[in-house]
Motif scaffolding. Structure first.
Motif, PDB file in Angstrom:
ATOM      1  N   ASP A 328       3.278 -17.638  46.676  1.00 24.56           N
ATOM      2  CA  ASP A 328       3.914 -17.343  45.387  1.00 24.56           C
ATOM      3  C   ASP A 328       2.980 -16.561  44.461  1.00 24.56           C
ATOM      4  OD1 ASP A 328       6.476 -18.596  45.769  1.00 24.56           O
ATOM      5  OD2 ASP A 328       5.428 -20.517  45.686  1.00 24.56           O
ATOM      6  N   VAL A 329       1.740 -16.386  44.888  1.00 20.52           N
ATOM      7  CA  VAL A 329       0.743 -15.676  44.079  1.00 20.52           C
ATOM      8  C   VAL A 329       0.662 -14.216  44.490  1.00 20.52           C
ATOM      9  CG1 VAL A 329      -1.697 -15.531  43.452  1.00 20.52           C
ATOM     10  CG2 VAL A 329      -0.601 -17.769  43.741  1.00 20.52           C
ATOM     11  N   GLU A 330       0.756 -13.340  43.527  1.00 21.56           N
ATOM     12  CA  GLU A 330       0.395 -11.934  43.699  1.00 21.56           C
ATOM     13  C   GLU A 330      -1.058 -11.829  43.265  1.00 21.56           C
ATOM     14  OE1 GLU A 330       2.044  -9.109  44.585  1.00 21.56           O
ATOM     15  OE2 GLU A 330       4.005  -9.995  44.984  1.00 21.56           O
ATOM     16  N   SER A 331      -1.958 -11.748  44.216  1.00 21.41           N
ATOM     17  CA  SER A 331      -3.377 -11.825  43.875  1.00 21.41           C
ATOM     18  C   SER A 331      -3.893 -10.510  43.310  1.00 21.41           C
ATOM     19  CB  SER A 331      -4.203 -12.203  45.114  1.00 21.41           C
ATOM     20  OG  SER A 331      -4.170 -11.154  46.063  1.00 21.41           O
ATOM     21  N   VAL A 332      -4.881 -10.631  42.442  1.00 21.41           N
ATOM     22  CA  VAL A 332      -5.593  -9.468  41.919  1.00 21.41           C
ATOM     23  C   VAL A 332      -7.075  -9.668  42.197  1.00 21.41           C
ATOM     24  CG1 VAL A 332      -3.914  -9.043  40.101  1.00 21.41           C
ATOM     25  CG2 VAL A 332      -5.874 -10.496  39.622  1.00 21.41           C
ATOM     26  N   THR A 333      -7.759  -8.584  42.456  1.00 23.58           N
ATOM     27  CA  THR A 333      -9.188  -8.698  42.672  1.00 23.58           C
ATOM     28  C   THR A 333      -9.890  -9.037  41.367  1.00 23.58           C
ATOM     29  OG1 THR A 333     -11.197  -7.574  43.423  1.00 23.58           O
ATOM     30  CG2 THR A 333      -9.526  -6.205  42.357  1.00 23.58           C
ATOM     31  N   ALA A 334     -10.860  -9.932  41.453  1.00 23.51           N
ATOM     32  CA  ALA A 334     -11.651 -10.287  40.272  1.00 23.51           C
ATOM     33  C   ALA A 334     -12.980  -9.553  40.273  1.00 23.51           C
ATOM     34  CB  ALA A 334     -11.890 -11.794  40.241  1.00 23.51           C
ATOM     35  N   VAL A 335     -13.142  -8.640  41.223  1.00 25.10           N
ATOM     36  CA  VAL A 335     -14.377  -7.860  41.304  1.00 25.10           C
ATOM     37  C   VAL A 335     -14.125  -6.518  40.648  1.00 25.10           C
ATOM     38  CG1 VAL A 335     -16.159  -6.929  42.821  1.00 25.10           C
ATOM     39  CG2 VAL A 335     -14.962  -9.032  43.450  1.00 25.10           C
ATOM     40  N   MET A 336     -14.330  -6.462  39.356  1.00 20.50           N
ATOM     41  CA  MET A 336     -14.144  -5.238  38.576  1.00 20.50           C
ATOM     42  C   MET A 336     -14.829  -5.433  37.234  1.00 20.50           C
ATOM     43  SD  MET A 336     -10.217  -5.592  37.257  1.00 20.50           S
ATOM     44  CE  MET A 336      -9.606  -6.913  38.302  1.00 20.50           C
ATOM     45  N   HIS A 337     -15.117  -4.337  36.570  1.00 25.32           N
ATOM     46  CA  HIS A 337     -15.742  -4.447  35.251  1.00 25.32           C
ATOM     47  C   HIS A 337     -14.810  -5.220  34.330  1.00 25.32           C
ATOM     48  CE1 HIS A 337     -17.810  -3.522  31.538  1.00 25.32           C
ATOM     49  NE2 HIS A 337     -18.787  -2.953  32.243  1.00 25.32           N
ATOM     50  N   ASN A 338     -15.371  -6.160  33.578  1.00 22.95           N
ATOM     51  CA  ASN A 338     -14.549  -7.027  32.754  1.00 22.95           C
ATOM     52  C   ASN A 338     -13.800  -6.275  31.663  1.00 22.95           C
ATOM     53  OD1 ASN A 338     -13.684  -9.720  32.478  1.00 22.95           O
ATOM     54  ND2 ASN A 338     -14.974 -10.014  30.678  1.00 22.95           N
ATOM     55  N   ASP A 339     -14.295  -5.106  31.267  1.00 27.44           N
ATOM     56  CA  ASP A 339     -13.594  -4.320  30.265  1.00 27.44           C
ATOM     57  C   ASP A 339     -12.303  -3.709  30.810  1.00 27.44           C
ATOM     58  OD1 ASP A 339     -15.530  -4.884  28.412  1.00 27.44           O
ATOM     59  OD2 ASP A 339     -16.625  -3.010  28.675  1.00 27.44           O
ATOM     60  N   LYS A 340     -12.180  -3.656  32.150  1.00 34.63           N
ATOM     61  CA  LYS A 340     -10.995  -3.061  32.767  1.00 34.63           C
ATOM     62  C   LYS A 340     -10.045  -4.115  33.332  1.00 34.63           C
ATOM     63  CE  LYS A 340     -13.620   1.032  34.209  1.00 34.63           C
ATOM     64  NZ  LYS A 340     -14.061   1.838  35.387  1.00 34.63           N
ATOM     65  N   ALA A 341     -10.483  -5.364  33.408  1.00 30.31           N
ATOM     66  CA  ALA A 341      -9.738  -6.385  34.138  1.00 30.31           C
ATOM     67  C   ALA A 341      -8.324  -6.582  33.601  1.00 30.31           C
ATOM     68  CB  ALA A 341     -10.508  -7.706  34.116  1.00 30.31           C
ATOM     69  N   ASP A 342      -8.194  -6.880  32.323  1.00 31.74           N
ATOM     70  CA  ASP A 342      -6.868  -7.180  31.784  1.00 31.74           C
ATOM     71  C   ASP A 342      -5.964  -5.952  31.774  1.00 31.74           C
ATOM     72  OD1 ASP A 342      -7.513  -9.811  31.480  1.00 31.74           O
ATOM     73  OD2 ASP A 342      -7.697  -9.782  29.300  1.00 31.74           O
TER      74      ASP A 342
END
Length: 492
Positions: A328-342
């Motif tokens: 049920d989860v559409e996963s997103v990578t958490a490996v990215m610059h935090n300023d671009k994450a959201d």
């Protein structure tokens, strides 16, 4: 935006072994002892001493895995250390071993985790250690970065391994006045000590709701639009109040706000999401920390309920959530610059709506939480991430309106937990963690309403069932948040 790769999913689980305090303690203790005695690896007697020492220390490892010693209870962890030093005052102290352990702990938490790891994963500065050492010393929650909890634990365990192993292998002469009978008495005393402390002082867990949710019929004339749950992970309530968030505060004023919305215990992300979307507590859904030992929740979720009536829900979030919610989860990578994450998460949410058009979409915005963990929750950078989330949510809602997805839609805005001081830690409900921002907005939501009574995030799932005309999840305990619905409508 990329999905979380298979490697990232496995790596996230491995990292939780080091990030979560309970598995970290034995891993770190055993690792430090082995590394310190690396030159003796070729000596069979070393492995005999080491093995017997681990065997002797096993009851203490088990006690420290079972009991958390959260918040101020961690101060009581030093008494067993002092008692052991007094009881076996003639025992040899390998000071180099303890100095090595403290040094490696500070290196791991302050530099490897607080600087190197966060730089590679979310782009924090190479100088982040200049702040992170303060966070490690302050952190009061259930991570390995809780220095005041981890130090007395691993120092006592190392002392026992180093003292009991040679005694059991070589006899009484090996370690001074250490004896088997005195050690058994010590372990029994520590067990009773831990039990009494937790029985009498550990009294701040939220009270659980007894019984299951009472079904509430939705009025026939009520519209059945989509529902969007926008979760700003780790958004501390008082910092939200301080932030310049005009869009969300406008929605809050024109919708229904729950001023005392309480998270669950332990307040860890995977635990909280599991409770929010099953409607029940960790003891029932089976997810008790971010370290998920057995994959998958044990009970039905809102996503299961939706499938029963031919509807679909999706949860857009980081790889950790797959461990509980699975497909049920559409996963997103958490490996990215935090300023671009959201920003990237919002773009992925648009793509999901365009391609899949679910009836329920849950979006986890992660930058606020990651900033709290890496830089602290009481600094300007944390508040700025809340403000950025406000602007992105406003942009996302505008897009939804333009695409026709927002017609008759209901929006729920909340956090899964707050943030404590320290590493922006959360888990044991320290100050700033327990109560979270929570409000609803939409054409069927009452406007200008503040609900002051205490509620729990376990009410999210049954409220979603009510809104979407789906049966309640099997173990839902939270009441439907009916105060938000009535004849008065929100405007704007």
């Amino acid at each position: 935006m990329k999905k979380a790769s298979g490697f990232e999913i496995i790596a996230a689980r491995c990292w939780n072994l080091l990030n979560e305090g309970k598995p970290f303690t034995p891993i770190f203790t055993i690792g430090v002892y082995a590394l310190y005695h690396m030159n003796a690896w070729g000596d069979g007697s070393f492995w005999l001493h080491f093995g017997l020492g681990l065997l002797a220390a096993f009851p203490l490892f088990a006690l420290y895995f079972y009991y958390d010693f959260p918040l101020f209870l961690r101060n009581y962890l030093w008494l067993p250390v002092v008692a052991a030093l007094v009881l076996w005052r003639d025992a040899h102290l390998e000071l180099g071993l303890y100095a090595t352990a403290i040094g490696l702990f500070l290196f791991f938490t302050i530099y490897f985790w607080g600087t190197f790891y966060y730089h590679l994963r979310i782009g924090t500065s190479w100088w982040n250690f200049k702040r992170f050492w303060k966070l490690v010393l302050k952190n009061s929650d259930s991570t390995s970065g809780n220095a005041q909890e981890q130090l007395p634990k691993f120092l006592l365990l190392l002392f026992v391994i180093d003292t009991a192993g040679p005694y059991l292998a070589d006899g009484a002469a090996a370690r001074g006045d250490f004896t088997w009978s005195s050690y058994v008495g010590f372990v029994v005393g520590v067990a009773l000590y831990a039990y009494i402390l937790h029985r009498n002082l550990f009294d701040w867990k939220p009270k659980e709701i007894e019984g299951y949710t009472v079904p509430v019929e939705k009025p026939e004339q009520a519209s059945s639009g989509k529902v969007f749950v926008l979760v700003v992970d780790g958004m501390r309530k008082d910092r939200f109040e301080e932030a310049n968030v005009p869009f969300l505060k406008k929605w809050r004023a024109e919708g229904t706000e729950y001023t005392q919305m309480e998270t669950v215990y332990p307040a860890r992300t995977v635990v909280c999401f599991s409770s929010m979307f099953t409607g029940t507590y960790p003891r029932e859904h089976g997810i008790t920390s971010n370290m998920v030992w057995k994959l998958g929740i044990k009970v039905e979720s809102i996503f299961d309920s939706l499938r029963k009536v031919g509807k679909r829900g999706r949860l857009l979030g980081i790889a950790h959530l797959i461990d509980s919610m699975g497909d049920d989860v559409e996963s997103v990578t958490a490996v990215m610059h935090n300023d671009k994450a959201d920003r990237n998460i919002m773009e992925r949410a648009k793509l999901i709506m365009a391609e899949q058009n679910p009836d329920l979409l849950v979006v986890q915005f992660i930058a606020t939480d990651q900033t709290g963990h890496s830089m602290g929750a009481l600094y300007d950078e944390y508040r700025q991430k809340i403000e950025e989330a406000d602007a992105l949510i406003a942009e996302f809602v505008t897009w939804l309106q333009e695409q026709g997805h927002a017609e008759n839609a209901t929006f729920i805005v909340c956090a899964d937990h707050g943030q404590a001081d320290g590493i922006g830690g959360h888990g044991h409900l320290d100050e700033g963690e327990r109560f979270v921002p929570f409000f609803m907005y939409g054409p069927n939501v009452r406007g200008g309403v503040k609900v002051e009574a205490k509620h729990s995030l376990v009410s999210v799932a049954p409220t979603l069932s009510y809104l979407l005309g789906a049966p309640l999840p099997s173990h839902s305990r939270g009441p439907v948040l009916t105060e938000a619905f009535g004849k008065e409508k929100a405007e704007g």
